[in-house]
Enzyme design. Structure first.
Site, PDB file in Angstrom:
ATOM      1  N   LYS A  52      14.211  56.704   0.450  1.00  0.00           N
ATOM      2  CA  LYS A  52      15.481  57.220   1.001  1.00  0.00           C
ATOM      3  C   LYS A  52      15.725  56.639   2.390  1.00  0.00           C
ATOM      4  CE  LYS A  52      15.296  61.150  -2.013  1.00  0.00           C
ATOM      5  NZ  LYS A  52      14.657  62.414  -2.339  1.00  0.00           N
ATOM      6  N   GLN A  96      12.676  67.447   0.685  1.00  0.00           N
ATOM      7  CA  GLN A  96      12.025  66.872  -0.492  1.00  0.00           C
ATOM      8  C   GLN A  96      11.244  67.947  -1.250  1.00  0.00           C
ATOM      9  OE1 GLN A  96      12.363  63.516  -1.538  1.00  0.00           O
ATOM     10  NE2 GLN A  96      11.441  64.417  -3.349  1.00  0.00           N
ATOM     11  N   ASP A 119      22.190  67.035  -1.399  1.00  0.00           N
ATOM     12  CA  ASP A 119      21.595  67.109  -2.737  1.00  0.00           C
ATOM     13  C   ASP A 119      22.447  67.977  -3.675  1.00  0.00           C
ATOM     14  OD1 ASP A 119      19.346  65.638  -3.377  1.00  0.00           O
ATOM     15  OD2 ASP A 119      17.966  66.981  -2.316  1.00  0.00           O
TER      16      ASP A 119
END
Ligand code: NAP
Length: 282
Positions: A52, A96, A119
């Site tokens: 990322k 994460q 997200d």
């Protein structure tokens, strides 16, 4: 032989578009950034986080990494999220998963400001996806839609079968296909005669998490097969849910693993970060 849908290439195009837009923001004096929070020492998570960061660099975003120790408490993590929510140099926040067991994932994901929830896991954004009024796209399902569009595959009127009903992949995948006027069937571990369902699919999406799960006898001749699975085979090699060779011989189009849905998920995260940065710049 099936058309192989090249996720790497389509993702590179998406990232190039994002980069061009980020350059415009930077020219206007903005410096958009994504905060990535990693708790603990999960090696797979470490790889995802560094990917990322690479994507951020490629697209012109600043990335801020917060690597916290395994024993971090929920309160400590929530305190960091509060700080990032209030920090105007951070446009997107990504925590994460998975988190260590002492931390409730739901509590943490719900603490992220919906405006920075790149997200699209916050209930407000999930609800928006449900009603079709969304800004942040669920990364993996939106990546699949992008691949279908880029490959000229029509969704409207097609019978779409999704195997898997997780909040991250299966459910939002079904919803996006429905928004695009697919006729959608969602299958899961309690589905009776799964193969009878999957053989109905014009577009079959496998999001199960089991190597070799989808075999050729489960697929209709000429179907489009999208493999979301990310598994390791007996030799430790990355593979999807689909028996690639035998299914490719029957399908009209198929995504490989690696090089299929994975790169698309990352590209859509970049697009969501751009959306957050643009909204903040308004
Ligand atoms: P998950 O939460 O474990 O969900 C798996 C789903 O598969 C569940 O809904 C489960 O049904 C269903 N399932 C399991 N066994 C089944 C069976 N025998 N028959 C029918 N359905 C069955 O996993 P996930 O987070 O959705 O991820 C799925 C896969 O996609 C994993 O390999 C993951 O690593 C991968 N993934 C890839 C990306 C990417 O970027 N490529 C992103 C996210 C995830 P129940 O609900 O009934 O248990």
């Amino acid at each position: 032989m099936a058309q192989i849908i090249d996720g790497k290439k389509i993702a590179a195009n998406v990232k190039a578009e994002v980069r061009a837009e980020v350059e415009k923001l930077r020219a206007a004096g903005k410096n958009p950034g994504l905060a990535v929070v990693l708790v603990g020492n999960n090696p797979a998570s470490r790889v995802y986080v560094s990917n990322k960061e690479k994507d951020c660099a490629e697209c012109g975003f600043r990335s801020y990494e917060y690597a916290l120790p395994e024993e971090t408490t929920e309160a400590e993590l929530l305190e960091l999220i509060d700080r990032l929510n209030a920090d105007s140099s951070v446009n997107g926040i990504l925590v994460q998963l998975p988190l260590p067991k002492q931390i409730c994932e739901q509590t943490v994901l719900h603490a992220i400001s919906p405006a920075k929830d790149v997200d699209a896991f916050h209930p407000e954004n999930v609800g928006r996806i449900m009603i079709g009024d969304f800004q942040f796209l669920p990364c993996t399902p939106a990546g699949v839609i992008e691949m279908l569009d880029a490959s000229g595959i029509e969704i409207a009127g097609k019978h779409c079968v999704v195997i898997g009903r997780s909040n991250i992949v299966g459910k939002p995948m079904a919803m996006l296909l429905l928004h695009r006027s697919g006729t959608v069937t969602i299958c899961h571990s309690r589905t009776k005669d799964l193969a009878a369902q999957t053989r109905q699919a014009d577009i079959l999406v496998a999001a199960v998490g089991k190597a070799g799960f989808v075999t050729a006898d489960m697929v209709k001749e000429g179907a489009v097969v999208i493999d979301v699975g990310m598994n390791r085979d007996a030799a430790g090699k990355l593979c999807g849910d689909v028996c690639y060779e035998e299914v490719a011989a029957k399908a009209s189009a198929i995504t490989p693993v690696p090089g299929g849905v994975g790169p698309m998920t990352r590209a859509i995260l970049m697009r969501n970060t751009l959306t957050a940065a643009r909204n903040a710049a308004e």
